[in-house]
Design a protein around this motif. Structure first.
Motif, PDB file in Angstrom:
ATOM      1  N   PHE A 117       0.836  -1.188   0.000  1.00  0.00           N
ATOM      2  CA  PHE A 117       0.000   0.000   0.000  1.00  0.00           C
ATOM      3  C   PHE A 117       0.880   1.250   0.000  1.00  0.00           C
ATOM      4  O   PHE A 117       1.905   1.303   0.677  1.00  0.00           O
ATOM      5  N   THR A 118       0.458   2.257  -0.722  1.00  0.00           N
ATOM      6  CA  THR A 118       1.163   3.531  -0.702  1.00  0.00           C
ATOM      7  C   THR A 118       0.902   4.243   0.617  1.00  0.00           C
ATOM      8  O   THR A 118       1.793   4.886   1.190  1.00  0.00           O
ATOM      9  N   TYR A 119      -0.342   4.128   1.077  1.00  0.00           N
ATOM     10  CA  TYR A 119      -0.747   4.770   2.334  1.00  0.00           C
ATOM     11  C   TYR A 119      -1.917   3.979   2.893  1.00  0.00           C
ATOM     12  O   TYR A 119      -2.777   3.497   2.160  1.00  0.00           O
ATOM     13  N   TRP A 120      -1.935   3.829   4.219  1.00  0.00           N
ATOM     14  CA  TRP A 120      -3.082   3.199   4.858  1.00  0.00           C
ATOM     15  C   TRP A 120      -3.257   3.769   6.259  1.00  0.00           C
ATOM     16  O   TRP A 120      -2.314   4.267   6.866  1.00  0.00           O
ATOM     17  N   VAL A 121      -4.483   3.680   6.746  1.00  0.00           N
ATOM     18  CA  VAL A 121      -4.775   4.124   8.111  1.00  0.00           C
ATOM     19  C   VAL A 121      -5.969   3.330   8.616  1.00  0.00           C
ATOM     20  O   VAL A 121      -6.842   2.948   7.841  1.00  0.00           O
ATOM     21  N   SER A 122      -5.989   3.053   9.901  1.00  0.00           N
ATOM     22  CA  SER A 122      -7.131   2.393  10.527  1.00  0.00           C
ATOM     23  C   SER A 122      -7.486   3.181  11.783  1.00  0.00           C
ATOM     24  O   SER A 122      -6.793   3.115  12.787  1.00  0.00           O
ATOM     25  N   GLU A 123      -8.571   3.937  11.680  1.00  0.00           N
ATOM     26  CA  GLU A 123      -8.977   4.808  12.786  1.00  0.00           C
ATOM     27  C   GLU A 123     -10.458   5.119  12.640  1.00  0.00           C
ATOM     28  O   GLU A 123     -11.047   4.922  11.570  1.00  0.00           O
ATOM     29  N   ASP A 124     -11.070   5.603  13.709  1.00  0.00           N
ATOM     30  CA  ASP A 124     -12.486   5.949  13.658  1.00  0.00           C
ATOM     31  C   ASP A 124     -12.749   7.033  12.610  1.00  0.00           C
ATOM     32  O   ASP A 124     -11.906   7.915  12.387  1.00  0.00           O
ATOM     33  N   ASP A 125     -13.899   6.940  11.968  1.00  0.00           N
ATOM     34  CA  ASP A 125     -14.307   7.999  11.049  1.00  0.00           C
ATOM     35  C   ASP A 125     -15.784   8.285  11.270  1.00  0.00           C
ATOM     36  O   ASP A 125     -16.430   7.682  12.132  1.00  0.00           O
ATOM     37  N   HIS A 126     -16.331   9.208  10.478  1.00  0.00           N
ATOM     38  CA  HIS A 126     -17.720   9.635  10.647  1.00  0.00           C
ATOM     39  C   HIS A 126     -18.612   9.180   9.500  1.00  0.00           C
ATOM     40  O   HIS A 126     -19.629   9.819   9.223  1.00  0.00           O
ATOM     41  N   GLY A 127     -18.212   8.108   8.832  1.00  0.00           N
ATOM     42  CA  GLY A 127     -19.044   7.597   7.754  1.00  0.00           C
ATOM     43  C   GLY A 127     -18.309   7.459   6.440  1.00  0.00           C
ATOM     44  O   GLY A 127     -17.115   7.755   6.328  1.00  0.00           O
ATOM     45  N   ILE A 128     -19.026   7.005   5.426  1.00  0.00           N
ATOM     46  CA  ILE A 128     -18.455   6.695   4.120  1.00  0.00           C
ATOM     47  C   ILE A 128     -17.716   7.877   3.521  1.00  0.00           C
ATOM     48  O   ILE A 128     -16.561   7.763   3.088  1.00  0.00           O
ATOM     49  N   TYR A 129     -18.356   9.038   3.496  1.00  0.00           N
ATOM     50  CA  TYR A 129     -17.769  10.168   2.764  1.00  0.00           C
ATOM     51  C   TYR A 129     -16.658  10.858   3.541  1.00  0.00           C
ATOM     52  O   TYR A 129     -15.766  11.455   2.933  1.00  0.00           O
ATOM     53  N   HIS A 130     -16.700  10.747   4.849  1.00  0.00           N
ATOM     54  CA  HIS A 130     -15.559  11.218   5.639  1.00  0.00           C
ATOM     55  C   HIS A 130     -14.339  10.358   5.311  1.00  0.00           C
ATOM     56  O   HIS A 130     -13.225  10.875   5.103  1.00  0.00           O
TER      57      HIS A 130
END
Length: 261
Positions: free
Chosen positions: A56-69
């Motif tokens: 992967f060039t970049y990845w992150v696993s963290e809370d978000d506020h939905g699909i578009y966030h």
């Protein structure tokens, strides 16, 4: 060569995520980046990310506020000329050269390709588009993000996805894009991806959000659009077709006459 950014967002879809990842890795294209945005999944998705993280060039696993966030996070991380959203469960077709074929055709702001429709692991249809999409066309049909490339600087011009929508943020973006007179678009009758009909977009109340978007962005056009919708059933009429043809010929003749005055 045009550089493509493939963005995959995921939340608790371990199997779908791996299918998407493997379909991308099957491609022979060289100049691309792969971005994965995970919403802090707890179903084992992180093990899939860890398994392939070196690719992967970049990845992150963290809370978000939905699909578009999550999709906006991917946009901000992207450096490619064009962005393609292949979210968890989406797959590119088995042709390992398909992204190379697409890259050669990326010129306009929005470039759409065909998309197969799948249900219970079987292809049941295909989504295709008119060659030169219009505002009325996207109002009526929209695009599938799995098979639509968006020039990155279009987001810079008109803004990112509206995060207040649960499921119709891409529809709002298509409408907003075509309200901008300078936006260019084209489509090609080449299938490049597979869209599964059992995803969230098939379950959520997208109709309510669509109506809200139409009232916000198309308040002066929506009545005309509803009228045009009623006329669509007559588009192959034996009476209307000759009339439209005659009108086109007459208009062309008048334009030629008056252009010489």
């Amino acid at each position: 060569m045009t550089k493509i950014s493939i963005i995959t967002i995921n939340y608790n879809d371990k199997e779908g995520l791996e299918k998407t990842v493997l379909s991308v890795f099957n491609q022979t294209i060289q100049d691309y980046e792969f971005i994965v945005i995970d919403g802090n999944s707890n179903d084992g998705s992180k093990s899939i990310i860890d398994k392939y993280k070196d690719k992967f060039t970049y990845w992150v696993s963290e809370d978000d506020h939905g699909i578009y966030h999550a999709m906006n996070k991917g946009i901000r991380a992207a450096n490619g000329d064009y962005l393609l959203f292949m979210n968890s469960g989406d797959e590119l077709i088995a042709d390992s050269n398909i992204l190379n074929i697409c890259a050669e055709k990326l010129v306009e702001d929005i470039v759409a390709f065909d998309c197969y429709l799948s249900k219970e692991e079987k292809i049941i249809g295909k989504r295709t588009h008119i060659e030169k999409p219009t505002l009325f066309y996207v109002y009526k049909n929209g695009f599938k993000h799995q098979s639509t490339f968006i020039k990155r600087n279009l987001f810079e011009k008109i803004g990112l996805y509206n995060e207040t929508y649960e499921i119709a943020g891409d529809y709002e973006f298509w409408i907003r894009s075509f309200l901008e007179p300078q936006t260019t678009s084209k489509s090609y009758s080449i299938p490049i991806a597979i869209f599964k009909l059992n995803g969230i977009s098939q379950k959520a109340d997208w109709g309510k959000e669509h109506r809200q978007i139409e009232q916000e962005l198309l308040p002066h056009l929506i009545a005309d659009f509803h009228f045009f919708e009623k006329l669509l059933q007559y588009q192959n009429s034996r009476i209307l077709k000759p009339l439209v043809k005659v009108h086109g010929i007459t208009k062309k003749i008048f334009n030629q006459i008056f252009s010489n005055w």
